[in-house]
Each structure stands twice: as C-alpha cells, then as structure tokens.
Scaffold this active site. Structure first.
Site, PDB file in Angstrom:
ATOM      1  N   ALA A  31      25.822   6.363  33.605  1.00  0.00           N
ATOM      2  CA  ALA A  31      24.594   6.219  33.844  1.00  0.00           C
ATOM      3  C   ALA A  31      24.388   4.758  34.719  1.00  0.00           C
ATOM      4  O   ALA A  31      23.619   4.671  35.733  1.00  0.00           O
ATOM      5  CB  ALA A  31      23.671   5.904  32.797  1.00  0.00           C
ATOM      6  N   GLY A  32      25.054   3.506  33.930  1.00  0.00           N
ATOM      7  CA  GLY A  32      25.100   2.224  34.697  1.00  0.00           C
ATOM      8  C   GLY A  32      25.615   2.303  36.107  1.00  0.00           C
ATOM      9  O   GLY A  32      25.158   1.764  37.117  1.00  0.00           O
TER      10      GLY A  32
ATOM     11  N   HIS B 147      28.060  17.274  16.206  1.00  0.00           N
ATOM     12  CA  HIS B 147      28.638  18.330  17.092  1.00  0.00           C
ATOM     13  C   HIS B 147      29.622  19.192  15.819  1.00  0.00           C
ATOM     14  O   HIS B 147      30.147  18.717  15.068  1.00  0.00           O
ATOM     15  CB  HIS B 147      29.782  17.579  17.793  1.00  0.00           C
ATOM     16  CG  HIS B 147      30.562  18.388  18.734  1.00  0.00           C
ATOM     17  ND1 HIS B 147      31.340  19.249  18.511  1.00  0.00           N
ATOM     18  CD2 HIS B 147      30.304  18.548  20.166  1.00  0.00           C
ATOM     19  CE1 HIS B 147      31.840  19.929  19.429  1.00  0.00           C
ATOM     20  NE2 HIS B 147      31.018  19.531  20.476  1.00  0.00           N
TER      21      HIS B 147
ATOM     22  N   ARG C 284      24.645  23.525  19.822  1.00  0.00           N
ATOM     23  CA  ARG C 284      25.294  22.747  18.531  1.00  0.00           C
ATOM     24  C   ARG C 284      24.583  22.774  17.248  1.00  0.00           C
ATOM     25  O   ARG C 284      25.170  22.744  16.157  1.00  0.00           O
ATOM     26  CB  ARG C 284      25.498  21.277  19.102  1.00  0.00           C
ATOM     27  CG  ARG C 284      26.949  21.547  20.015  1.00  0.00           C
ATOM     28  CD  ARG C 284      26.768  20.164  21.061  1.00  0.00           C
ATOM     29  NE  ARG C 284      27.695  20.406  21.869  1.00  0.00           N
ATOM     30  CZ  ARG C 284      28.081  19.517  22.891  1.00  0.00           C
ATOM     31  NH1 ARG C 284      27.627  18.250  22.873  1.00  0.00           N
ATOM     32  NH2 ARG C 284      29.106  19.526  23.609  1.00  0.00           N
TER      33      ARG C 284
END
Ligand SMILES: Cc1cc2nc3c(=O)[nH]c(=O)nc-3n(C[C@H](O)[C@H](O)[C@H](O)COP(=O)(O)OP(=O)(O)OC[C@H]3O[C@@H](n4cnc5c(N)ncnc54)[C@H](O)[C@@H]3O)c2cc1C
Ligand code: SF4
Ligand code: SF4
Ligand code: FES
Lengths: 239, 541
Positions: free
Chosen positions: B12-13, B232, B281
């Site tokens: 994202a950064g 998960h 999940r």
C-alpha cells in the site's frame, strides 16, 4: 534443553563492544536463534549468567519465517538468519551471536544495511520503461526476484568491502531480472554499471552461493547476467 | 504544494509513493524497516483480477459479486466496484513494471482461490507478494533517484501533528539515533494490521504492531469493523508464530479431513458440494471448529495434499513444500499435515471512505491498516489488490489536498507536539509487554464469541487500563483492544468472521452496518453506520 547464549553487545555506535552470556532453558524442540532472543527479551528482568541485570537485546526481526532478511547475524561465526537456524542443530554447548561485521553496528545485533539500497541506486537498478521479457526467461526473473537483501553474501565475500567498488551478489541478483527485462536499447547504463560494480570484482569462488539463506541459484543468475552485460559485447552476437 | 507523508512501505505504501511520484509529486516513504522486510513480502497465493485468461468468461462484475458475498454485504459497494473494475489494469500494470507472474505468452495464468468459482488469481508459485514487492521496490527506486521519493527506512511513527482538527504533519522517531523528527504535510497511513494484540498467534510480522492505528485512534480517528478478524483455516504452529499454508494448496487440489469412526471424513466436500475446500475462509475455519467439537470425530484436522500432481508441486507450489519440510519436518507430497486456524488478517481498521479519506482532514489510510473492501470476511487474493489499488487511490486524493492553498496555509501555524513518546522500537519486540492482555483477547475473540467471554475480557482490560505503570504505547494498545471488544459486543449477530454463540443468526435489519469506534478523549463510543448505497445502473448486489 538448556543453552548457553553468548552475545556480542554494544550499547550504541560509539561504545565498545563486549561479550555477555545468558543461559536459556526451553522445551521448544524447534527453537531457533530468533526464539532464543525473544525468550531472553521476555525475561523480566533480563539477567546474565553472572546475575547482572541487563538491557534488552537489540536485534531486528519481522517475518520469523526466512522471508524478510531482517534477522541476519553471525551465528557461531557464520552469517545466517536467526529465525532459520535451529538451536538443536548447533554444535557445542555454547552459541555465539554477533552482528554482521561488514556493516556499521547501531546497537547489539542491529546493523545499518543502508549501503545495499544505495548500491542498487548507484547501478541504476530499475526499469526505465515497460518490462520486456520472453516467457522462457520466467525462471530467471522469478529467481532474481527472491533476494532478501539480507547481506549474508556480502558478509562472506572476500572481495566485498562497503567502501569499495565491488557491490557483490546482493546487487547482482536483483540486476539479473532487470538485465533481462529492459528493452535492448535501454540496457546500456545498467550494463556499464554491472561491469564496473559486479563483474569486475568477483573472484567466482561462490562462497556466497552456499551461504545464501534464500537458496538463490546465484551461479545461474551470474552466468546469465554476465552473458548479457559482458560477453555479448565481446562476442558481438546474441546469446 | 504540501508534502505527502506515507507511513508504511509495504504494497500500500509503495503504491501510494509510486502514484504520487508518477504525477511528479514529492513524498516521504516512512517505515520501521525497509520495504524488503514488510509483511507484504510474505504474501503467497496470489492477487485477484477478472483478467479472463482461462477461457471461463470471467468479468469484473462477478469479481464484485464474489467480493460482496464473501464479505457478507458489509463492504462499501462503490469502493468494491472501483477495486474490481480496476483489478485487470492493476495486474497488467504489475506485469509492465516487470513482476514475473506466471505467464502464458502475454497473459498471466490464473488459479482457483477461496470463495470464487472462476480462476481469477494471478500468482508466482507461492511467493507472489515477494515478487510484486520486488518489482515495486525497483520502481520506487527510480523515483528515489529522481528525488521524488525520499525514504525514511528506520523511522517509527510517533503521532500526528494536528492544527485545528486538521492533520498537517507527522512526528517520527529515528530508530537508529532516537531523534524525533517533525515532518510537515498530509499523511497516508499504510502501516498494516494489528498483530501485537495477538502476539505469537498471527501469520504476519512482528513489526505490524497496530501502534499507528492505536495512536491515531487516541488522536480522534474513527476505526471501523474492528470485530472482524480473519482466522485462516490452514496454519501450522512454528516458534513464536503461526505459519500459513497458503490457500493455493487447496486451490490446486489439497483436501481437508478429520478422522470420523476411524476413517477420513472430507467434511468440507460433503457439506459444501459446490465449492468444497474452497469455501470462504470464515466458513472453513468455523466448520473446522465444529467438526473438532463433534464427539464422533478426532480432534485434529489434516490437509491432504498427496493427490497434487508432480507438475503442480514443481511449478506452482515448490516453495510451500519446502516450508513444510523446513518447519514441520514433513513432506506434504507424501503425507497429510495437521493444520488449524490462525489469525491472518484484520478486515477492520482505520475507517475510510471510498477515496480512502479518514474522518480527519489531511489523513488517509490504505492497505491492511484501513477498513475497506473486505466487509465481514476477506477473500484470498483481494488483499494485495486492495493494498495496491487503495494506496493508489489514497495518493491521488492526497494530491488534490496537497495542492489546496487553504490547507497549505495551515502548515505554517503549527500546534505544539506532544512530548517525547519514550518507548523505543526495541521494547516492541518484547512480547511480554502485552502478554497479559493477549491471553484474555485470545479467549474472548476466537472463532466463536459470546457476551460473557467478551465482558470478562473487557473487565480485565479495564483493570489494566486503570493501572498507572503503563507506557503510552501500552496504554494505547489496551485502548485499541478495548475498542475491538466493545465492537464485538455491540454486534449482536453472526456474520462473516464474527460468530456469536449467543446470537447465531445474521440480522440484516439491525446490523448490515459498519461498526464505528471513536475515542473522545475520555471514553470509547460505538455506533452503527449505514453502508453507502451502490451508484450506477448495476445496483443489485
Ligand atoms: C503469510 C501471509 C500470506 C498472505 N498471502 C496473501 C495472498 O496470497 N494474497 C493476498 O491478497 N494477500 C495475502 N496476504 C495479506 C497481504 O499480504 C497483506 O494484507 C498486505 O500485504 C498488506 O499490505 P500493507 O501494505 O497494508 O502492509 P504491510 O506490507 O504489512 O506493510 C506495513 C508497513 O508499515 C510499516 N510500519 C508498521 N508499523 C509502523 C510504525 N509504527 N511506524 C512506521 N512504520 C510502520 C512496516 O514497516 C511496513 O513497511 C498474506 C499475508 C500473510 C501474513
Ligand atoms: S563468487 Fe566469491 S567473490 Fe564473487 S560475490 Fe560470491 S563470494 Fe564474492
Ligand atoms: S543473494 Fe542471498 S545472501 Fe545475498 S542478499 Fe540476497 S538473499 Fe541475502
Ligand atoms: S525475521 Fe524475517 S528472515 Fe528472519
């Protein structure tokens, strides 16, 4: 299991390093050097074998799964990832942990590996336009994308010196992908830098290959990149 | 023109930084460790996009439908439509910057992933995150050389600099020198999930503590959907953490079973004939718990990958196999491995709108630290996509503000900062600073929850909060933990990753809403906010 862990400590850049020993007991069968450091740091207070209360041990970690290269250090004198070296596999009753020696120490086991990215900047390790590579090269591209920038290969390399011109395999591996993917016309600068900072200084002993914790096939990448950046020029033909 | 400060150098950064630089803007990329060490490099199975390269007539609309359904209709449909409709171009862009996804000619090959009937997940063996990160790091390096991206790769977020309720900068601490640095400009947070609330129980990194989220919460940023924590289904225990066995293992044919009456029972295949082992999940993790509680069954669930072809092991899952050998001493080609659910993703986080704006002007958030796209449960392969697309969206939006003269003027008149934070990064790696809270949170915020358990945990956290020997960081982490518990208490229904034993049904009329947590300086307030209505013609979801 009971272990004696001897750590080369250093409060800050400027202070003198000293050895400090700790004893550690753990039932964890697959405890690694990283586990040892975490367990020691969770002791409240942290006390060495002589009964001295000491500061927490400074070290870097992130993934704890051999995927990020943060925890590279010298473990019994050998560069490796603390999170992948099992205590039970180490010989002798004492385990030594030291910071990598080729990089400036920040504190304890934490070193400044900023030179790795500086070197990649120097050799122009990026794509100036869209990638261009054939499907048949996928294995090379994949393999060269796996470098952790951990610095273990530089630590072991007899020819790498942080102040020198030779940048070692931590620059070669990422460059291998770019040499393939850059369009022919735009390879010139990277090829030039490659010859200057990678090809020229390497003695090809391949100690780096055996030490690489990611198990990267350095030799294959080296042969491929040398062919593109060096031999093609001499032979004047496509390889 | 104001600066853009980006906290976090994962997908994202990096995406935000590259987007800002592409438009010729300067930004700072600030992170505790360099990008190579971000959690994003651990991502394995792949990234979703309806590229339709497998001849299945896949479309962004179907990707949208699956994402909304997987998230049990809690995500912002306009944001999700943006994500899914831009996914093909996002993955093509990744190819153009040289990420070696598994290709056939010019097209990425796609694999099956949970909660999606069509093949939609582009990948590179089971190291997709690593190869995407590598290509994006090189791309960012280009802009760094041009002076557009300035990296701060050993710097920890301390606090936002606020002026009259507007975020006008950020204070960071240089981990190497312990110096505090004040940086002006707007701020994009891309600091990952809240792993420190569950030390040793998550699949992610130790660096993503959630301290940034806790700090901005303390400073007035709204948080959303904190109760949605993804377990998960297939993780294994390794020293100090959970290690993920990627969903790709099931995508390529791995089967879950438990012993029943002395024989293996492939419960997912029997209960869900259509998607079987590839149900979302939340469903798989819940079913695993249910069969384990069944008296007729054993108490261990196994993942049987022995039927996977040799070709597939070699070309698609070689690294996953190596991981099992390294960490378990078991070869999954030859024998099934025991798996159990582990904390993997935080759907909730800093509340943002579809443009990734928070409730504080000048503050944006993207990637796992933000609450966007995934609703009550994230589909595998959507998170990397969300991080890249979200980072890009946030950077575009921040650029608009950075050009705003009125905003720029606020930079001059700066408020006094808080005093030195005091806690250094070193203490961070010491799990014990929140071990006490971890145990109660683990008990209360498991796959199944109930009022009693949540209240007990709340009592415990409250008593810790009133203690007086807390550092600022500890205090804020506890405050964040409290907000998670209060959010889970408030949602009196079962949906996605939030299953209440005392409220087993989904209740759309009251709770098809976003849970908002806000701290007013004294107490945490929880409310339910309406989800935006989908614009455009294709309104039905
Ligand atoms: C094992 C594993 C497998 C996964 N597989 C997949 C997959 O197959 N497909 C998929 O889509 N998703 C997958 N995910 C999820 C996905 O990888 C992440 O959600 C995503 O990469 C998050 O990216 P990010 O940029 O938000 O954060 P991250 O990559 O986590 O980056 C966070 C950044 O913030 C910085 N930071 C943190 N705290 C601070 C602070 N206090 N001050 C300054 N900087 C700070 C860190 O240094 C880092 O640079 C997986 C996750 C894990 C753990
Ligand atoms: S082959 Fe030898 S000289 Fe060359 S990088 Fe490896 S260790 Fe160094
Ligand atoms: S080549 Fe291997 S040893 Fe060298 S930096 Fe990369 S991962 Fe580390
Ligand atoms: S902590 Fe990531 S390699 Fe050891």
């Amino acid at each position: 299991m009971k272990y004696k862990i001897k750590i080369l400590r250093q409060k800050s850049r400027k202070e003198t390093p000293y050895w400090q020993s700790f004893s550690l007991e753990t039932q964890l069968e697959n405890a690694t050097a990283a586990t040892a450091l975490s367990l020691l740091n969770s002791m409240d207070p942290l006390t060495d074998t002589d009964g001295n209360i000491s500061d927490k041990i400074i070290w870097e970690c992130s993934c704890l799964q051999k995927k990020c290269g943060a925890c590279a250090m010298l473990i019994n004198g050998r560069p490796g990832l603390a999170c992948s070296v099992r205590l039970s596999e180490l010989k002798g009753g004492e385990i030594t942990l030291q910071p990598l020696k080729k990089f400036p120490v920040i504190a304890d086991l934490m070193v400044d590996r900023g030179i790795l990215s500086e070197n990649l900047k120097t050799i122009n390790a990026w794509l100036s336009s869209d990638a261009f590579a054939s499907e048949s090269k996928n294995d090379i591209l994949y393999e060269s994308s796996r470098c952790l920038q951990c610095g273990c290969c530089l630590e072991i390399c007899p020819n790498f010196d942080p102040d020198g011109h030779f940048f070692g395999m931590a620059s070669m591996v990422p460059a291998a992908r770019l040499l393939e993917e850059l369009p022919e016309k735009e390879k010139t600068e990277l090829k030039k830098q490659y010859r200057r900072h990678i090809f020229g200084g390497c003695g090809k002993s391949l100690s780096c290959r055996h030490i690489c914790p990611a198990g990267i096939d350095i030799e294959e990448l080296l042969v491929n990149s040398n062919a593109i950046a060096v031999w093609k020029r001499f032979l004047g033909r496509k390889i | 023109m104001s600066m853009i400060n980006i906290i976090g150098a994962g997908l994202a950064g990096l995406s935000a930084a590259i987007t800002a630089a592409e438009s010729g803007r300067k930004c700072r990329l600030i992170s505790v460790l360099p990008s190579e060490r971000a959690q994003s490099v651990m991502a394995e199975g792949g990234i979703n996009a309806a590229l339709d390269t497998m001849g299945e007539n896949d479309t962004p609309q179907e990707h949208f439908n699956d994402t909304m359904k997987g998230g049990v209709y809690l995500a912002d449909p306009n944001a999700v439509w943006g994500l899914c409709s831009h996914a093909p171009e996002t993955v093509r862009w990744l190819c153009s910057i040289g990420a070696p996804l598994y290709m056939k000619g010019k097209d990425p090959v796609l694999r099956n992933f949970g909660g999606q009937k069509k093949k939609r997940t582009a990948y590179a063996k089971s190291s997709t995150g690593k190869i995407l990160m590598n290509a994006m790091i090189d791309q960012a390096r280009k802009y760094e050389a041009e002076g557009l991206i300035e990296r701060y790769p050993h710097h920890e977020f301390s606090c936002l600099v606020m002026n009259e309720g507007v975020c006008v900068g950020v204070d960071v601490i240089d981990i190497y020198t312990h110096q505090r640095i004040s940086l002006d400009g707007c701020v994009i947070l891309a600091s990952g999930g809240m792993n420190s609330l569950f030390p040793g129980l998550t699949t992610g990194t130790t660096v993503n503590t959630g301290d940034v989220t806790a700090a901005v919460f303390f400073q007035g940023a709204e948080l959303a959907n904190l109760e949605f924590i993804q377990y998960h289904p297939t993780t294994i225990s390794i020293p100090q953490k959970r290690c993920l066995i990627s969903e790709a293992a099931r995508g390529e044919g791995g089967r879950l079973y438990i012993e029943k009456d002395g024989k293996p029972w492939y419960f997912m295949e029997e209960k869900y004939p259509e998607l079987g082992n590839l149900m979302p999940r939340d469903v798989v993790s819940r079913e695993m718990e249910i069969v384990r509680r069944d008296d007729k069954c054993g108490d261990r669930v196994y993942l049987d990958m022995t039927g996977i072809s040799e070709f597939c092991w070699k070309n698609k899952l070689s690294d996953l196999r190596q991981e099992c050998i390294d960490f378990l001493g078991l070869d999954p080609v030859k024998e099934p491995i025991e798996v159990s659910p582990g904390i993997h993703y935080f759907m909730g986080g800093i509340c943002v709108d579809e443009h990734h704006r928070t409730n504080i002007r000048g503050l944006y958030a993207a990637g796992e630290c933000a609450c966007q796209y995934h609703g009550a449960n994230r589909l595998g392969g959507n998170s990397m996509l969300g991080a890249i697309y979200g980072g890009k969206t946030a950077a575009k939006e921040a650029a608009v503000l950075a050009d705003d003269a009125e905003y720029d003027a606020k930079q001059v008149k700066r408020m006094e900062n808080e005093e030195q934070n005091g806690d250094s990064f070193v203490a961070e790696q010491d799990y014990s600073i929140n071990r006490y809270s971890a145990e109660v949170l683990k008990q209360a915020l498991g796959i199944f929850r109930n009022e009693q358990g949540l209240n007990d945990a709340l009592k415990e956290i409250d008593s810790r909060l009133s203690g007086n020997s807390l550092t600022k960081k500890q205090y804020r982490r506890l405050l964040l933990a409290k907000a998670v518990l209060l959010s889970a208490l408030e949602r009196k229904e079962s949906r996605g990753a939030h299953t209440r034993e005392d409220y087993p049904d989904r209740n759309d009329s009251e709770f098809q809403k976003t849970t908002i947590a806000v701290f007013d300086g004294k107490e945490i307030k929880i409310s339910m906010r309406d989800i935006p209505v989908k614009r455009g013609n294709d309104n039905e979801i």
